[in-house]
Write a protein that holds these residues in place. Structure first.
Motif, PDB file in Angstrom:
ATOM      1  N   SER A   1       0.802  -1.164  -0.016  1.00 33.34           N
ATOM      2  CA  SER A   1       0.101  -0.035   0.006  1.00 33.34           C
ATOM      3  C   SER A   1       0.992   1.205   0.026  1.00 33.34           C
ATOM      4  CB  SER A   1      -1.043   0.063   1.296  1.00 33.34           C
ATOM      5  OG  SER A   1      -0.165   0.164   2.343  1.00 33.34           O
ATOM      6  N   ALA A   2       1.955   1.257   0.823  1.00 34.65           N
ATOM      7  CA  ALA A   2       3.057   2.378   0.733  1.00 34.65           C
ATOM      8  C   ALA A   2       3.260   2.811  -0.949  1.00 34.65           C
ATOM      9  CB  ALA A   2       4.132   2.299   1.498  1.00 34.65           C
TER      10      ALA A   2
ATOM     11  N   ILE B   1       1.779   2.087  -3.540  1.00 33.09           N
ATOM     12  CA  ILE B   1       0.391   2.557  -4.321  1.00 33.09           C
ATOM     13  C   ILE B   1       0.156   3.908  -3.998  1.00 33.09           C
ATOM     14  CG2 ILE B   1      -2.047   2.286  -4.393  1.00 33.09           C
ATOM     15  CD1 ILE B   1      -1.545  -0.863  -3.842  1.00 33.09           C
ATOM     16  N   GLU B   2       0.435   4.117  -2.683  1.00 31.39           N
ATOM     17  CA  GLU B   2       0.248   5.446  -2.205  1.00 31.39           C
ATOM     18  C   GLU B   2       1.104   6.394  -3.047  1.00 31.39           C
ATOM     19  OE1 GLU B   2       0.083   5.949   1.996  1.00 31.39           O
ATOM     20  OE2 GLU B   2      -1.493   4.190   2.126  1.00 31.39           O
ATOM     21  N   GLU B   3       2.479   6.332  -2.967  1.00 29.72           N
ATOM     22  CA  GLU B   3       3.387   6.812  -3.520  1.00 29.72           C
ATOM     23  C   GLU B   3       3.231   7.274  -5.048  1.00 29.72           C
ATOM     24  OE1 GLU B   3       8.000   6.333  -4.918  1.00 29.72           O
ATOM     25  OE2 GLU B   3       7.498   5.259  -3.268  1.00 29.72           O
ATOM     26  N   TYR B   4       3.000   6.158  -5.752  1.00 26.63           N
ATOM     27  CA  TYR B   4       2.666   6.332  -7.209  1.00 26.63           C
ATOM     28  C   TYR B   4       1.193   7.111  -7.342  1.00 26.63           C
ATOM     29  CZ  TYR B   4       6.190   3.588  -9.030  1.00 26.63           C
ATOM     30  OH  TYR B   4       7.299   3.021  -9.512  1.00 26.63           O
ATOM     31  N   THR B   5       0.341   6.847  -6.555  1.00 19.40           N
ATOM     32  CA  THR B   5      -0.964   7.497  -6.838  1.00 19.40           C
ATOM     33  C   THR B   5      -0.675   9.205  -6.450  1.00 19.40           C
ATOM     34  OG1 THR B   5      -2.153   5.730  -5.708  1.00 19.40           O
ATOM     35  CG2 THR B   5      -3.418   7.865  -5.848  1.00 19.40           C
ATOM     36  N   ALA B   6       0.120   9.640  -5.565  1.00 27.37           N
ATOM     37  CA  ALA B   6       0.740  10.817  -5.339  1.00 27.37           C
ATOM     38  C   ALA B   6       1.228  11.522  -6.416  1.00 27.37           C
ATOM     39  CB  ALA B   6       1.469  11.048  -3.858  1.00 27.37           C
TER      40      ALA B   6
END
Length: 121
Positions: free
Chosen positions: A9-10, A12-17
């Motif tokens: 999830s970390a 995924i959050e990085e790429y989403t940002a």
């Protein structure tokens, strides 16, 4: 970012940002964010996609060819060239449209023409 079910999830959050869209084909709606983003960029609504909009240059070229052939058919009627010329032009239009939808055949068009007109030999 595809296969989000395989990433932590970390990440995924990085790429989403950074502007990536998380996707997964394991989820039935997993590609919906991608579809929505694409539709917003090309300014075509989901409704347009289901109403028969042309989606590529091949389809546009086929429709243009069909329109040109129908116009030639109308001209052949107006100038009295004979129904065989009209039939040929409509057959060309039918073939062009068949490239897109695959359900109209040239035989269908010709059968309608011959059923409605008395063409001498």
């Amino acid at each position: 970012l595809n296969k989000i079910d395989l990433h932590p999830s970390a990440l995924i959050e990085e790429y989403t940002a950074r502007g990536y869209l998380p996707c997964s084909t394991l989820n039935p709606d997993g590609l919906q964010p991608l579809k929505d983003a694409l539709l917003s960029k090309i300014e075509i609504s989901d409704e347009d996609l289901h109403s028969g909009i042309l989606t590529n240059t091949r389809q546009i070229a086929a429709v243009r060819k069909a329109v040109t052939s129908v116009e030639k058919g109308i001209d052949s009627i107006r100038t009295g060239l004979g129904y065989e010329f009209t039939a040929f032009d409509l057959q060309e239009a039918s073939s062009a449209l068949e490239e897109i939808i695959g359900s109209i055949t040239s035989d269908d068009i010709l059968n309608r023409i011959f059923a409605n007109f008395c063409i001498g030999k």
